[in-house]
Structures are given as structure tokens and as C-alpha cells.
Design a protein around this motif. Structure first.
Motif, PDB file in Angstrom:
ATOM      1  N   ASN A  30      63.469   3.254  93.809  1.00 44.48           N
ATOM      2  CA  ASN A  30      63.112   2.333  92.723  1.00 44.48           C
ATOM      3  C   ASN A  30      62.227   3.028  91.704  1.00 44.48           C
ATOM      4  O   ASN A  30      62.448   2.909  90.506  1.00 44.48           O
ATOM      5  N   VAL A  31      61.205   3.741  92.207  1.00 39.98           N
ATOM      6  CA  VAL A  31      60.281   4.434  91.311  1.00 39.98           C
ATOM      7  C   VAL A  31      61.041   5.489  90.510  1.00 39.98           C
ATOM      8  O   VAL A  31      60.867   5.634  89.298  1.00 39.98           O
ATOM      9  N   GLU A  32      61.945   6.201  91.214  1.00 46.39           N
ATOM     10  CA  GLU A  32      62.719   7.263  90.572  1.00 46.39           C
ATOM     11  C   GLU A  32      63.631   6.670  89.484  1.00 46.39           C
ATOM     12  O   GLU A  32      63.708   7.178  88.367  1.00 46.39           O
ATOM     13  N   ASN A  33      64.298   5.538  89.812  1.00 51.26           N
ATOM     14  CA  ASN A  33      65.166   4.899  88.816  1.00 51.26           C
ATOM     15  C   ASN A  33      64.360   4.401  87.633  1.00 51.26           C
ATOM     16  O   ASN A  33      64.775   4.509  86.493  1.00 51.26           O
ATOM     17  N   GLN A  37      64.926   5.562  83.798  1.00 43.53           N
ATOM     18  CA  GLN A  37      65.197   4.570  82.754  1.00 43.53           C
ATOM     19  C   GLN A  37      64.149   4.646  81.650  1.00 43.53           C
ATOM     20  O   GLN A  37      64.453   4.600  80.474  1.00 43.53           O
ATOM     21  N   MET A  38      62.889   4.790  82.094  1.00 43.82           N
ATOM     22  CA  MET A  38      61.775   4.865  81.146  1.00 43.82           C
ATOM     23  C   MET A  38      61.965   6.063  80.224  1.00 43.82           C
ATOM     24  O   MET A  38      61.772   5.965  79.015  1.00 43.82           O
ATOM     25  N   ALA A  95      50.255   0.011  82.970  1.00 46.63           N
ATOM     26  CA  ALA A  95      50.345  -1.301  83.619  1.00 46.63           C
ATOM     27  C   ALA A  95      51.457  -1.342  84.668  1.00 46.63           C
ATOM     28  O   ALA A  95      51.345  -2.043  85.662  1.00 46.63           O
ATOM     29  N   GLU A  96      52.540  -0.583  84.441  1.00 49.04           N
ATOM     30  CA  GLU A  96      53.645  -0.597  85.411  1.00 49.04           C
ATOM     31  C   GLU A  96      53.445   0.438  86.504  1.00 49.04           C
ATOM     32  O   GLU A  96      54.188   0.460  87.477  1.00 49.04           O
ATOM     33  N   GLY A  97      52.475   1.310  86.311  1.00 48.54           N
ATOM     34  CA  GLY A  97      52.273   2.412  87.252  1.00 48.54           C
ATOM     35  C   GLY A  97      51.806   1.927  88.619  1.00 48.54           C
ATOM     36  O   GLY A  97      51.137   0.898  88.740  1.00 48.54           O
ATOM     37  N   ALA A  98      52.147   2.705  89.653  1.00 49.38           N
ATOM     38  CA  ALA A  98      51.833   2.307  91.026  1.00 49.38           C
ATOM     39  C   ALA A  98      50.335   2.301  91.278  1.00 49.38           C
ATOM     40  O   ALA A  98      49.838   1.569  92.128  1.00 49.38           O
ATOM     41  N   ARG A  99      49.580   3.133  90.526  1.00 47.42           N
ATOM     42  CA  ARG A  99      48.147   3.236  90.818  1.00 47.42           C
ATOM     43  C   ARG A  99      47.286   2.352  89.925  1.00 47.42           C
ATOM     44  O   ARG A  99      46.071   2.502  89.859  1.00 47.42           O
ATOM     45  N   PHE A 100      47.961   1.425  89.223  1.00 43.09           N
ATOM     46  CA  PHE A 100      47.222   0.557  88.300  1.00 43.09           C
ATOM     47  C   PHE A 100      46.280  -0.375  89.062  1.00 43.09           C
ATOM     48  O   PHE A 100      46.677  -1.018  90.026  1.00 43.09           O
ATOM     49  N   LYS A 101      45.021  -0.397  88.649  1.00 43.93           N
ATOM     50  CA  LYS A 101      44.043  -1.256  89.333  1.00 43.93           C
ATOM     51  C   LYS A 101      43.394  -2.192  88.324  1.00 43.93           C
ATOM     52  O   LYS A 101      43.003  -1.777  87.237  1.00 43.93           O
ATOM     53  N   LEU A 102      43.266  -3.438  88.745  1.00 46.51           N
ATOM     54  CA  LEU A 102      42.585  -4.403  87.887  1.00 46.51           C
ATOM     55  C   LEU A 102      41.082  -4.320  88.130  1.00 46.51           C
ATOM     56  O   LEU A 102      40.655  -3.947  89.219  1.00 46.51           O
ATOM     57  N   LYS A 103      40.302  -4.692  87.106  1.00 47.34           N
ATOM     58  CA  LYS A 103      38.854  -4.781  87.307  1.00 47.34           C
ATOM     59  C   LYS A 103      38.522  -6.266  87.395  1.00 47.34           C
ATOM     60  O   LYS A 103      38.282  -6.924  86.379  1.00 47.34           O
ATOM     61  N   ILE A 104      38.546  -6.753  88.611  1.00 41.25           N
ATOM     62  CA  ILE A 104      38.418  -8.191  88.820  1.00 41.25           C
ATOM     63  C   ILE A 104      36.976  -8.669  88.699  1.00 41.25           C
ATOM     64  O   ILE A 104      36.058  -8.050  89.228  1.00 41.25           O
ATOM     65  N   ALA A 231      50.518  -7.836  88.154  1.00 41.23           N
ATOM     66  CA  ALA A 231      49.412  -7.144  88.826  1.00 41.23           C
ATOM     67  C   ALA A 231      48.377  -8.153  89.343  1.00 41.23           C
ATOM     68  O   ALA A 231      47.671  -7.899  90.313  1.00 41.23           O
ATOM     69  N   HIS A 232      48.299  -9.324  88.686  1.00 45.00           N
ATOM     70  CA  HIS A 232      47.392 -10.394  89.125  1.00 45.00           C
ATOM     71  C   HIS A 232      48.038 -11.264  90.212  1.00 45.00           C
ATOM     72  O   HIS A 232      47.466 -12.291  90.590  1.00 45.00           O
ATOM     73  N   GLY A 233      49.252 -10.934  90.618  1.00 45.12           N
ATOM     74  CA  GLY A 233      49.964 -11.766  91.591  1.00 45.12           C
ATOM     75  C   GLY A 233      50.467 -13.053  90.950  1.00 45.12           C
ATOM     76  O   GLY A 233      50.696 -14.053  91.634  1.00 45.12           O
ATOM     77  N   GLY A 234      50.635 -13.044  89.626  1.00 46.57           N
ATOM     78  CA  GLY A 234      51.060 -14.261  88.912  1.00 46.57           C
ATOM     79  C   GLY A 234      52.482 -14.188  88.397  1.00 46.57           C
ATOM     80  O   GLY A 234      53.229 -13.264  88.720  1.00 46.57           O
ATOM     81  N   GLN A 235      52.849 -15.193  87.624  1.00 46.60           N
ATOM     82  CA  GLN A 235      54.205 -15.300  87.060  1.00 46.60           C
ATOM     83  C   GLN A 235      54.101 -15.604  85.569  1.00 46.60           C
ATOM     84  O   GLN A 235      53.157 -16.253  85.130  1.00 46.60           O
TER      85      GLN A 235
END
Ligand code: ADP
Length: 269
Positions: A30-33, A37-38, A95-104, A231-235
Motif C-alpha cells: 500500500n505504501v509503495e503504491n 501514485q504520488m 499529513a499522509e505520511g506514516a510518521r505523522f504525529k498530532l500535537k494533542i 489522523a484524529h480518528g475522525g471522518q
């Protein structure tokens, strides 16, 4: 005793191990695809403005395109658009990256939305659009990344302003659910036809490229918003009627302590 060193893996454990390896492979693919695509999208999107600027500059150097103020201004605007596109792309890839972290942080959602709303009052007035804010009937506090949430709301609201004609209205509201809140942004603007509804969240998707171009749109804003909401677990979603108007909605869990702890840990690193 040699027997102690023989790993005792039963059929169930072997199956679990194979499953995890398969899942890892799927994730890797998935990451590779996504990366492929990107790269394709990027090359395509960056080549167009770059070619346009290069051709015109070459023509000026060759003396076949007059060096008038208007022509130079056009080239300048093209480069500006290009630069905006690059910074949008940077944000999207973050934002789409695997290591993206929110500052909650613990945040008052109604105050946060009100802040964005007030920031837009002036531009709305200039565009002769009436904005309305319907706060929730009780205070709403949530564990979210305030900067990222402001970015999402700003994007949705600025779209509503872009795609609503003078004389129109925009309504913002917040609904509190048991363990989430929903932010709504409704407009009575140009709307979106049914077959394009799901596509607007795809990166680089613009309904009418020439029209969006007038506003400097690159079709990335909503895909950044979608990545930030996920990333927030939302929709995030939209309901719309062509030529009648649209409602964009964002639902975010109020108390995501897990995300919160991750974010806190990361932000103190
Ligand atoms: P852009 O930078 O082009 O606005 P977005 O990703 O923010 O990119 O939006 C994608 C497309 O969705 C836009 O080009 C526009 O056609 C459509 N769109 C977004 N918001 C609205 C709205 N409130 N009303 C009508 N169309 C909209």
C-alpha cells in the motif's frame, strides 16, 4: 538440555505469524503504491506550470514575447501558484505520511471554531456573503490538535466562500454527540453534482479546473483535510445539490486519550 532451545511454535502461532507477515506485506505494498501514485501525480501537476513559465521566459529572451508589465505580472503569478502548490504538497505528504504525529491538547471546540469564523468575517463581508455561527448549547471540550483542526475548518470555510456567489449565506455549527463532535459548514453556493461528490476528497481533484485556477486552487486542500481528520480518528464527508449548495461535515472523537498520549510523548521529544 538441547530441547530447551527448540522453539515451540504450534499451528496456531505459525498461522498468526504468517498472518502478521502477510499484513506487513500488504501494508508495504500500500505504501509503495501510494508512493508511486504520488510521484506520478506530482510530476504531472508540477510540469504544467513549470512548462508554461519556461516557455514564456524563453520567448521573452528570444524577443518574441514583449516584456510588458502585464506579461511579467502573469509569469510572476504563475510562479506564485507554483510555490503555493509546492507548499501544499509538502503539507499533504506530511499529513499522509506514516510518521505523522498530532500535537494533542485539551481544546474548547466552540472557541476554536468561533476564532476561525471571526477571522473570516472581514473577507466574507467584502464578498457580500453572510456568515452565521450556531454554537452548541453547551461547552464542548475535546482532545485534538488545535492547529491541525483550525487548518481543516479554514480549508472548508474558505472553499465555501470561494464557491458561493455574492449575496449567499454560510452557516457554521457544532453538534455534540456522546463521544464525538460534528462540525458542519453549509453554504448555498454552486454545489457539487452527485457523481463528483466522492471525488472532491481525492488529491488534485478540481471540479472545474479553469474556475478553480482563478482562485489559485490546486485541488489539494480537501485531501489534506481528509488526512488530518483521519489522523484524529475522525471522518469527513459532504452532502450537496448541484446549484443549490453544499454541507461539509467533520466528525471527531472527543476523548481520544490514546492519540493524546502519543501526541504528548512526541511533542516533548
Ligand atoms: P481547491 O484548492 O481546488 O479548492 P479542494 O481540495 O479544497 O481544492 O477542493 C476540491 C474541489 O471541490 C474544488 O476544486 C471545488 O470544485 C470543489 N469544492 C470544494 N468545496 C466546495 C463547495 N463548498 N462548493 C462547491 N464546490 C466545492
Amino acid at each position: 538440555n538441547r530441547e530447551e532451545f527448540v522453539p515451540r511454535i504450534g499451528t496456531e502461532e505459525t498461522k498468526q505469524l504468517i498472518d502478521s507477515i502477510n499484513n506487513l506485506l500488504i501494508e508495504f505494498n500500500n505504501v509503495e503504491n501510494w508512493r508511486k501514485q504520488m510521484m506520478e501525480d506530482l510530476t504531472h501537476e508540477l510540469r504544467t506550470p513549470l512548462t508554461s513559465v519556461l516557455t514564456r521566459l524563453e520567448a521573452i529572451i528570444d524577443g518574441v514575447y514583449p516584456k510588458t508589465e502585464k506579461n511579467l505580472q502573469d509569469i510572476y503569478e504563475e510562479v506564485e501558484r507554483f510555490s503555493r502548490l509546492v507548499s501544499d504538497l509538502q503539507q499533504l505528504s506530511e499529513a499522509e505520511g506514516a510518521r505523522f504525529k498530532l500535537k494533542i491538547r485539551k481544546v474548547s471546540v466552540d472557541q476554536l471554531v468561533r476564532g476561525v469564523y471571526e477571522g473570516f468575517l472581514f473577507i466574507a463581508k467584502q464578498r457580500k456573503i453572510k456568515m452565521h455561527f450556531n454554537p452548541p448549547n453547551m461547552p464542548c471540550t475535546a482532545y485534538i490538535d488545535p492547529d491541525r483542526m483550525i487548518q481543516v475548518i479554514t480549508n472548508i470555510l474558505s472553499n465555501a466562500l470561494k464557491y458561493t456567489a455574492p449575496g449567499g449565506d454560510i452557516w457554521l455549527s457544532i453538534e455534540i454527540q456522546e463521544d464525538s463532535f460534528i462540525f458542519y459548514c453549509q453554504d448555498n453556493g454552486i454545489g457539487i453534482s452527485e457523481d463528483e461528490l466522492n471525488l472532491v476528497f481525492n488529491r488534485f481533484y478540481r471540479i472545474d479546473k479553469s474556475r478553480s485556477r482563478d482562485y489559485g486552487g490546486s485541488g489539494i486542500g480537501l485531501s489534506i483535510s481528509k488526512a488530518l481528520v483521519h489522523a484524529h480518528g475522525g471522518q469527513i464527508g459532504v452532502k450537496s445539490k448541484f446549484e443549490k449548495g453544499s454541507i461539509f461535515w467533520v466528525e471527531i472523537p472527543i476523548d481520544n486519550q490514546l492519540v493524546s498520549l502519543e501526541g504528548q510523548r512526541k511533542s516533548t521529544e
